[in-house]
Design a protein around this motif. Structure first.
Motif, PDB file in Angstrom:
ATOM      1  N   UNK A  82       3.818   6.186  -9.017  1.00  0.00           N
ATOM      2  CA  UNK A  82       3.385   4.831  -8.673  1.00  0.00           C
ATOM      3  C   UNK A  82       3.755   3.829  -9.735  1.00  0.00           C
ATOM      4  N   UNK A  83       3.720   4.239 -10.990  1.00  0.00           N
ATOM      5  CA  UNK A  83       4.066   3.341 -12.096  1.00  0.00           C
ATOM      6  C   UNK A  83       5.563   3.035 -12.099  1.00  0.00           C
ATOM      7  N   UNK A  84       6.386   4.046 -11.796  1.00  0.00           N
ATOM      8  CA  UNK A  84       7.831   3.804 -11.696  1.00  0.00           C
ATOM      9  C   UNK A  84       8.139   2.866 -10.536  1.00  0.00           C
ATOM     10  N   UNK A  85       7.448   3.059  -9.427  1.00  0.00           N
ATOM     11  CA  UNK A  85       7.649   2.183  -8.276  1.00  0.00           C
ATOM     12  C   UNK A  85       7.297   0.742  -8.641  1.00  0.00           C
ATOM     13  N   UNK A  86       6.164   0.544  -9.301  1.00  0.00           N
ATOM     14  CA  UNK A  86       5.755  -0.805  -9.705  1.00  0.00           C
ATOM     15  C   UNK A  86       6.763  -1.428 -10.651  1.00  0.00           C
ATOM     16  N   UNK A 134      14.184   0.134  -4.197  1.00  0.00           N
ATOM     17  CA  UNK A 134      14.576   0.521  -5.549  1.00  0.00           C
ATOM     18  C   UNK A 134      13.402   1.173  -6.288  1.00  0.00           C
ATOM     19  N   UNK A 135      12.205   0.586  -6.157  1.00  0.00           N
ATOM     20  CA  UNK A 135      11.027   1.186  -6.773  1.00  0.00           C
ATOM     21  C   UNK A 135      10.763   2.581  -6.252  1.00  0.00           C
ATOM     22  N   UNK A 136      10.930   2.779  -4.944  1.00  0.00           N
ATOM     23  CA  UNK A 136      10.726   4.105  -4.378  1.00  0.00           C
ATOM     24  C   UNK A 136      11.774   5.102  -4.863  1.00  0.00           C
ATOM     25  N   UNK A 154       0.862  -1.184   0.000  1.00  0.00           N
ATOM     26  CA  UNK A 154       0.000   0.000   0.000  1.00  0.00           C
ATOM     27  C   UNK A 154       0.898   1.234   0.000  1.00  0.00           C
ATOM     28  N   UNK A 155       0.790   2.046  -1.048  1.00  0.00           N
ATOM     29  CA  UNK A 155       1.607   3.254  -1.124  1.00  0.00           C
ATOM     30  C   UNK A 155       0.950   4.374  -0.328  1.00  0.00           C
ATOM     31  N   UNK A 156       1.795   5.217   0.283  1.00  0.00           N
ATOM     32  CA  UNK A 156       1.328   6.233   1.232  1.00  0.00           C
ATOM     33  C   UNK A 156       1.740   7.642   0.825  1.00  0.00           C
ATOM     34  N   UNK A 157       2.029   7.849  -0.466  1.00  0.00           N
ATOM     35  CA  UNK A 157       2.422   9.176  -0.932  1.00  0.00           C
ATOM     36  C   UNK A 157       3.748   9.600  -0.326  1.00  0.00           C
ATOM     37  N   UNK A 158       3.790  10.794   0.253  1.00  0.00           N
ATOM     38  CA  UNK A 158       5.027  11.333   0.818  1.00  0.00           C
ATOM     39  C   UNK A 158       5.524  10.533   2.023  1.00  0.00           C
ATOM     40  N   UNK A 159       4.649   9.701   2.581  1.00  0.00           N
ATOM     41  CA  UNK A 159       5.035   8.891   3.739  1.00  0.00           C
ATOM     42  C   UNK A 159       5.710   7.583   3.337  1.00  0.00           C
ATOM     43  N   UNK A 160       5.826   7.332   2.038  1.00  0.00           N
ATOM     44  CA  UNK A 160       6.482   6.110   1.582  1.00  0.00           C
ATOM     45  C   UNK A 160       5.480   5.019   1.245  1.00  0.00           C
ATOM     46  N   UNK A 219       9.695   7.214   2.351  1.00  0.00           N
ATOM     47  CA  UNK A 219      10.005   7.705   1.008  1.00  0.00           C
ATOM     48  C   UNK A 219      11.378   8.364   0.994  1.00  0.00           C
ATOM     49  N   UNK A 220      11.948   8.488  -0.199  1.00  0.00           N
ATOM     50  CA  UNK A 220      13.195   9.215  -0.370  1.00  0.00           C
ATOM     51  C   UNK A 220      12.919  10.718  -0.405  1.00  0.00           C
ATOM     52  N   UNK A 221      13.882  11.488   0.034  1.00  0.00           N
ATOM     53  CA  UNK A 221      13.767  12.944   0.006  1.00  0.00           C
ATOM     54  C   UNK A 221      14.026  13.433  -1.417  1.00  0.00           C
ATOM     55  N   UNK A 222      13.131  14.259  -1.942  1.00  0.00           N
ATOM     56  CA  UNK A 222      13.282  14.831  -3.282  1.00  0.00           C
ATOM     57  C   UNK A 222      13.581  16.317  -3.127  1.00  0.00           C
ATOM     58  N   UNK A 223      14.782  16.726  -3.507  1.00  0.00           N
ATOM     59  CA  UNK A 223      15.197  18.112  -3.304  1.00  0.00           C
ATOM     60  C   UNK A 223      14.791  19.027  -4.453  1.00  0.00           C
TER      61      UNK A 223
END
Length: 335
Positions: free
Chosen positions: A263-267, A296-298, A224-230, A250-254
């Motif tokens: 979500x598609x990239x993560x999948x 890796x997906x994240x 289950x993806x949680x947006x900015x929460x990973x 989630x990873x920090x995006x600067x």
């Protein structure tokens, strides 16, 4: 825990190129920025199925979407963009009885002041409804099934009878079945789709939890993806009992630009890391390998946030350049 960065495949005699087959939402995305109107150079193949299989092709998989489009310019735009990245369109059929789905993806400021995608279903110039998705016919799925290639993965994003037919057959032949619904129904068809799936992934802002049928087998991996929460994931403890949830931040995006398609990239990243050797290998994967694949997906999703559109990195980066960005993200997170 650091995710493993994939390398380019070995020669085919040593490591055959993995193959993906997918069914579901394949559409034409019209990418608009702010208050822009439609322009000819902003047309891309889209939809969850279209994006995931295109990304896998970029990762040097053989990708075969199974879909039916109309006999129109929009369909040709979709096919041209798929072919640009090596996607196999042998099973993308065109029919005068069908329509090509069209989605306007507008990147604009939201009410809370953040920048993000807004999906529109009417032409901005005329306010006419855009063509919507039509399910792939079950009869057609039964016809093409004997001709589909042997695959490591079968991906689908819609609970429909045609997808269930293909998923069931390809699972028996050794494919991992990856189901990514955007909504759920408490009905027999949805339950059957869950029961045939090895991996189920869904977004918390669309599905709070998937329905449980005590008689149905559970997927090995539920995400289950949680947006900015990973995201959070759980592994089944037996065929009918889910395990505990585990959260991965989630990873920090600067340099954030746009979250469309993350979500598609993560999948695609999870599939690329975890499923390339088929169902037997996936079922034998331990928790460490699964966590590495999720990370890796994240990381891929985080890189995608630095570009406009659902598959922005594919138009700006080579695979080696993308992997270097992913590696830098992971190293920074581990530091």
């Amino acid at each position: 825990m650091a995710a493993v960065i994939p390398s380019r495949p070995s020669p085919i005699s040593d490591n055959p190129t993995p193959t993906s087959v997918g069914s579901g939402f394949l559409a034409l995305d019209l990418l608009l920025i702010g208050k822009d109107r439609i322009r000819a150079n902003e047309r891309y193949a889209g939809g969850s199925c279209g994006n995931v299989l295109s990304i896998l092709s970029y990762f040097e998989w053989n990708s075969y979407p199974v879909a039916r489009l109309g006999k129109d310019r929009c369909a040709q735009n979709v096919i041209d963009d798929l072919r640009e990245f090596g996607v196999k369109t042998d099973f993308v059929f065109r029919s005068s009885a069908a329509v090509t789905p069209v989605v306007i993806v507008r990147i604009a400021q939201r009410r809370d002041g953040t920048i993000g995608p807004r999906f529109e279903w009417k032409y901005p110039n005329s306010e006419k409804w855009l063509p919507r998705y039509q399910p792939f016919p079950k009869r057609k799925a039964e016809e093409v099934l004997p001709n589909l290639p042997h695959a490591s993965i079968f991906y689908f994003d819609r609970a429909e009878k045609s997808a269930l037919v293909m998923a069931s057959a390809m699972r028996q032949k050794g494919a991992v079945v990856f189901f990514e619904p955007s909504s759920c129904k408490h009905d027999e068809l949805f339950t059957e789709c869950l029961a045939v799936s090895d991996i189920v992934k869904y977004s918390a802002d669309r599905i709070d939890r998937i329905p449980r049928n005590p008689a149905s087998k559970l997927p090995k991996l539920e995400i289950q993806t949680l947006g900015r929460e990973g995201l959070r994931y759980r592994l089944k403890t037996n065929s009918t009992t889910p395990g505990a949830w585990h959260t991965i931040p989630a990873f920090v995006v600067k340099q954030f630009v746009d979250s469309t398609g993350c979500g598609d990239w993560c999948s695609a990243g999870i599939i690329h890391q975890l499923c390339k050797n088929g169902r037997g290998s996936f079922l034998g994967a331990d928790r460490t390998k699964i966590v590495e694949s999720l990370e890796y997906g994240q990381a891929l999703a985080a890189v995608n946030c630095q570009y406009q559109g659902a598959r922005g990195p594919m138009y700006h980066l080579s695979l080696d350049e993308l992997n270097e960005k992913v590696r830098s993200l992971i190293n920074a997170q581990d530091a």
